[in-house]
Design an enzyme around this catalytic site. Structure first.
Site, PDB file in Angstrom:
ATOM      1  N   HIS A 130      43.173  96.533  11.681  1.00  0.00           N
ATOM      2  CA  HIS A 130      41.790  96.398  12.133  1.00  0.00           C
ATOM      3  C   HIS A 130      40.781  96.279  10.995  1.00  0.00           C
ATOM      4  CE1 HIS A 130      38.357  96.879  14.675  1.00  0.00           C
ATOM      5  NE2 HIS A 130      38.049  98.069  14.234  1.00  0.00           N
ATOM      6  N   GLY A 170      27.847  87.689   8.727  1.00  0.00           N
ATOM      7  CA  GLY A 170      27.976  88.802   9.663  1.00  0.00           C
ATOM      8  C   GLY A 170      26.773  89.710   9.511  1.00  0.00           C
ATOM      9  N   LEU A 229      29.665  99.056  11.689  1.00  0.00           N
ATOM     10  CA  LEU A 229      28.404  98.342  11.942  1.00  0.00           C
ATOM     11  C   LEU A 229      27.312  98.968  11.085  1.00  0.00           C
ATOM     12  CD1 LEU A 229      28.411  97.897  15.832  1.00  0.00           C
ATOM     13  CD2 LEU A 229      28.854  96.182  14.091  1.00  0.00           C
ATOM     14  N   SER A 246      37.697  99.042  22.857  1.00  0.00           N
ATOM     15  CA  SER A 246      36.840  99.960  22.102  1.00  0.00           C
ATOM     16  C   SER A 246      37.326 101.402  22.137  1.00  0.00           C
ATOM     17  CB  SER A 246      35.433  99.933  22.690  1.00  0.00           C
ATOM     18  OG  SER A 246      34.694 101.005  22.167  1.00  0.00           O
ATOM     19  N   ARG A 283      40.985 107.849  13.972  1.00  0.00           N
ATOM     20  CA  ARG A 283      41.851 106.707  14.224  1.00  0.00           C
ATOM     21  C   ARG A 283      43.200 106.798  13.534  1.00  0.00           C
ATOM     22  NH1 ARG A 283      37.307 101.877  14.014  1.00  0.00           N
ATOM     23  NH2 ARG A 283      36.343 102.516  15.962  1.00  0.00           N
ATOM     24  N   GLY A 318      25.684  90.112   5.730  1.00  0.00           N
ATOM     25  CA  GLY A 318      25.165  88.879   5.136  1.00  0.00           C
ATOM     26  C   GLY A 318      23.872  88.414   5.787  1.00  0.00           C
ATOM     27  N   GLY A 324      28.769  84.546   3.797  1.00  0.00           N
ATOM     28  CA  GLY A 324      29.098  85.331   4.990  1.00  0.00           C
ATOM     29  C   GLY A 324      27.832  85.677   5.748  1.00  0.00           C
ATOM     30  N   GLU A 369      32.010  95.128   4.786  1.00  0.00           N
ATOM     31  CA  GLU A 369      33.450  95.420   4.716  1.00  0.00           C
ATOM     32  C   GLU A 369      34.095  94.806   3.473  1.00  0.00           C
ATOM     33  OE1 GLU A 369      35.476  94.461   8.370  1.00  0.00           O
ATOM     34  OE2 GLU A 369      37.429  95.068   7.597  1.00  0.00           O
TER      35      GLU A 369
END
Lengths: 248, 636
Positions: free
Chosen positions: B400, B41, B440, B283, B329, B44, B39, B424
């Site tokens: 999500h 992202g 992030l 967003s 959320r 990684g 990975g 994640e």
């Protein structure tokens, strides 16, 4: 709506490839262009035919993985829009839509609409970075950067690496892609230190990959999903020429 | 009880203590050690670059055509860090407390504290890499606020923060690839994990361009493969996002923690038709200036601009006056679902609520709103053909983020020695609900600042091992297993595509293991998932062969999702309480808020695979709250 399609089919890199006709009936005009291809692929699966290979991932216009030529234009008829953000409402009922892969010597076709864009990675490897190791960074606010400068750097940094600039260019030049990274980094004080080596190495790598020269048609800016300005190419040329003049 | 190996000492000193006493690897020995990173992202790429900079040999894999496409790229709003640049009372402790509370007191204190502690360094690192964060006119970094907190600690780069952070990490990675310190394998998907003597020693990957299987060995394997929210089919995730790498690791013995805790994001574009392939995220930062409302009248057919102010129900401001439109959320999503289910939804399918910028545009002017959110408004118009400067956006909740994932200890190592999970892909820091702009952060902090230390601590014992032999019988056996799996998928020759099964699975999960869960619903879901799985293995159709074949890739991922879905339902069924994103309708307060049960459920559920024919075995990691006192989470 109904549509007629001509799509490039090519089994593998060495295969000659050809255009194949398809048609789709009663699709929604709210469908995205890639969902239209999904729908076509569903029909091919039902007929036990090999599905059309195309690149895509995020489907929200930011990953840069999607991108095909649609009626001769990269990402299709809308300006500054990725293929995944294009919707069928843009086309007319019964319209003929011609879909081909991005074409460039440096982007060999892998299968159908998928091309190999790893040349872009190698251009970045040649110098598209600031040489800072993890742990070396000073306190972030020790490097004040005026908002307008940060915003200009951002305009260049927004590039998604899709390759539309190359695909639209009659010389298949990667000047917009390469200059966007050069510009992003040279505008920032952190990136100025390596400016000379960066521009030299990245431009050399761009040439070695088989991309053509820029001939200032400015088509790349129109095709670019992020509307990256051709002025970055001018900045790259300035940085490169400065190096030649100073013979550093 | 599982032991998370949390270091001794007061909370604020645990990480320093660990770093001071962790074992190190001499620079000369590092090049003898190979780290496999799956990975690319943020987690990684950051880790691969950081390890290579220190001198380790790194092999790095991604299924995309280049590392820069990993789905971190799509994160929009921002990244949190307690720099306290706004002088508004932020601190490591406050950020820690907000995150623990936001997670509904279902995360580990020590991990969350470390996340807050490392946040400031991340901003320094990103700025040094050239990430163009938003600035004030004096040249200093700007911040904005985000859901679930009352300070401004979110750093942002327009609505493209994930893209810019990822490009920073990607460029660091490319630099190391260019220097020959990282071996990069794009378009390679991990198919299995290889263990020798119970230790992770390599992976089997499939070259997606040729279809060939390849073996790679290393002294440690790190999974940075992201979340599995795509299991719901319609989600905010990329089409290729999947749970296969962590699922194969689970089947090799790594425990899976809290798999049912999925964040349903409140501000996404609603579904408009059966053909739809994803639900685009808008967003959360939009909730800084946008006001959420539905008509006070059910099934109101009027255009939003024709509904007068007094006939609008700004339900978040009404129900949660303290946080209003910036409620966390889970709360915002549930409140939207409640209104939609009661018949107040808007849009052609009555499945959305309005997000309205009228007041913000009146107060600040259109130019100011355009500067903050211009790209989001443009994206909205491209997809829906509606100009959100003139008419409210229509939004609805969508799957999500996976708070659950592989169980890891304090050092981010799974229950398999030598197998680490970061970003994640692990379950670690967000509890039962993740706060905006913390994802992030966690990915970056795991990759840049935590795993490099904990990996060294692990690898220090491995300097005499020598190169890993991929001719070993364990590699051969794993490869045969993958070959059989792929052949089986191709051989079914039924009449339904992988996507068709995936859509059906997504619907089961949305209905029964989504925003609202119940015992009856979950039990029914398990039965339905088993039937669907049987149908899949009987009726799947994959055209084409073993060479480049997107349908074969999808089929493999859906096969894993069908198994993972059952574990999610089991996990949700076991937890007889409501917490964060996990809302069991049987457990709620009289006014409809989540009713937690700290006496019986203050633990992490970690599930162990026990073979195809047996159910999974539950292990518990007790959550001890030494510093904070779990309270009823109130945003009123």
């Amino acid at each position: 709506m109904n549509i007629r399609l001509k799509i490039w089919r090519q089994e593998h890199e060495g295969d000659a490839g050809k255009m194949v006709d398809y048609s789709l009936n009663d699709i929604s005009s709210d469908m995205s262009f890639l969902e239209m291809l999904d729908t076509l692929n569903e029909q091919l699966i039902q007929k036990n035919e090999r599905t059309i290979e195309f690149d895509h991932d995020c489907r929200e216009g930011i990953c840069g993985q999607c991108g095909v030529m649609i009626n001769g234009r990269p990402h299709g008829p809308l300006t500054n829009t990725t293929t995944c953000q294009l919707h069928m409402r843009t086309f007319k009922d019964n319209e003929l839509i011609v879909i081909e892969p991005f074409r460039a010597t440096a982007f060999p076709v892998k299968c159908d609409l998928k091309v190999d864009r790893s040349a872009f990675d190698r251009i970045i490897q040649a110098g598209g970075f600031i040489s800072v190791n993890t742990g070396q960074a000073p306190e972030a606010n020790d490097i004040p950067i005026g908002s307008p400068v940060a915003e200009s750097a951002f305009d260049a940094a927004a590039c998604i690496g899709c390759g539309a600039c190359v695909a639209v260019c009659k010389n298949a030049s990667a000047a917009l892609f390469t200059s966007a990274k050069i510009s992003h980094l040279v505008l920032l004080p952190q990136g100025k230190i390596e400016a000379a080596a960066r521009v030299k190495n990245m431009v050399e790598q761009m040439d070695n990959e088989g991309f053509g020269h820029c001939s200032n048609t400015e088509a790349c800016e129109v095709a670019c999903p992020q509307a990256i300005s051709v002025l970055h190419i001018a900045r790259m040329n300035y940085e490169y020429n400065k190096l030649q003049v100073l013979k550093k | 009880m599982l032991d998370a190996r949390i270091p001794d000492g007061p909370l604020a000193e645990k990480w320093s203590n660990f770093k001071s006493h962790a074992r190190l690897v001499n620079p000369a020995n590092r090049k003898k050690l190979t780290v496999i990173v799956v990975g690319t992202g943020l987690a990684g790429s950051a880790l691969a670059a950081s390890m290579a900079e220190m001198g380790y040999h790194v092999k790095c894999f991604c299924f995309q055509d280049t590392p820069r496409r990993a789905h971190s790229v799509a994160a929009q709003g921002g990244v949190n860090a307690c720099k306290n640049y706004k002088n508004d009372g932020d601190s490591v402790y406050r950020m820690f407390y907000d995150t623990i509370k936001g997670g509904d007191f279902r995360s580990r204190e020590a991990n969350v504290y470390r996340l807050a502690e490392c946040s400031a360094s991340l901003i320094d690192q990103a700025v040094a890499q050239g990430v163009p964060f938003a600035r004030e006119y004096g040249g200093y970094l700007n911040n904005r606020s985000f859901g679930g907190v009352q300070v401004s600690r979110t750093f942002y780069a327009r609505g493209q923060t994930g893209q810019q952070l990822l490009l920073g990490a990607y460029q660091a990675l490319m630099r190391q690839v260019g220097l020959g310190n990282v071996e990069l394998h794009a378009r390679h998907e991990m198919m299995d994990l290889v263990l020798t003597d119970g230790v992770a020693r390599g992976i089997i990957v499939r070259n997606m361009d040729t279809g060939k299987l390849e073996r790679y060995g290393g002294h440690a394997v790190v999974l940075a493969t992201g979340g599995f929210g795509k299991i719901y089919f319609l989600s905010t995730l990329a089409m290729g996002a999947n749970g296969s790498a962590i699922w194969r690791a689970y089947k090799r013995g790594a425990y899976m923690a809290n798999p049912s805790w999925t964040q349903i994001h409140p501000t996404c574009l609603p579904q408009s038709g059966e053909y739809q392939s994803k639900l685009t995220l808008m967003s959360e930062s939009l909730r800084n200036d946008g006001r959420i409302w539905v008509p006070k009248k059910q099934d109101d057919q009027r255009s939003p601009n024709n509904i007068p102010e007094e006939e609008r129900d700004y339900y978040l401001e009404r129900k949660y006056p303290a946080f209003g439109n910036l409620s966390p959320r889970d709360i915002a999503s549930r409140a939207a679902k409640e209104r939609i289910d009661e018949g107040y939804g808007v849009g052609p399918l009555r499945n959305a609520v309005y997000l309205d910028f009228t007041r913000a545009i009146q107060n600040q002017g259109e130019a100011a709103i355009r500067k903050k959110y211009g790209n989001l408004f443009t994206m909205y118009q491209k997809i829906t053909n509606v100009n959100a400067y003139k008419e409210p956006m229509k939004i609805s909740p969508a799957a999500h983020f996976s708070m659950g994932g592989l169980w890891v200890d304090y050092e981010l190592m799974t229950t398999i020695p030598g197998l680490f999970a970061i970003g994640e892909a692990n379950f670690a820091d967000h509890g039962a609900n993740r706060l905006g702009a913390n994802s992030l952060l966690q990915a970056c902090v795991d990759g840049y600042f935590i795993a490099p230390y904990t990996l060294a601590n692990y690898l220090a014992a491995d300097i005499k091992t020598g190169p890993i032999d991929t001719e070993d019988v364990a590699f051969a056996k794993a490869q045969v297993g993958v070959e059989e799996f792929m052949s089986k998928l191709l051989a079914i020759k039924g009449n339904q595509s992988a996507d068709q099964f995936h859509r059906l699975l997504g619907k089961i999960l949305y209905d029964k293991c989504g925003l609202l869960r119940s015992k009856e619903g979950l039990m029914a879901a398990i039965t339905e998932i088993r039937q669907l799985k049987a149908e899949f293995w009987k009726n799947l159709h994959v055209p084409g062969g073993e060479a480049m074949n997107s349908e074969l890739e999808k089929a493999g991922r859906v096969a894993d999702f069908l198994e993972l879905a059952e574990l999610m339902c089991n996990d949700a069924l076991y937890r007889n309480e409501s917490c964060g994103a996990h809302f069991r309708v049987e457990y709620q307060t009289p006014d409809g808020e989540a009713l937690r049960n700290d006496k019986d459920f203050a633990f992490v559920s970690a599930w162990e695979y026990k073979g195809e024919d047996n159910g999974p075995e539950l292990h518990k990691e007790e959550l001890n709250f030494d510093v904070v006192t779990p309270t009823v989470r109130s945003y009123k």
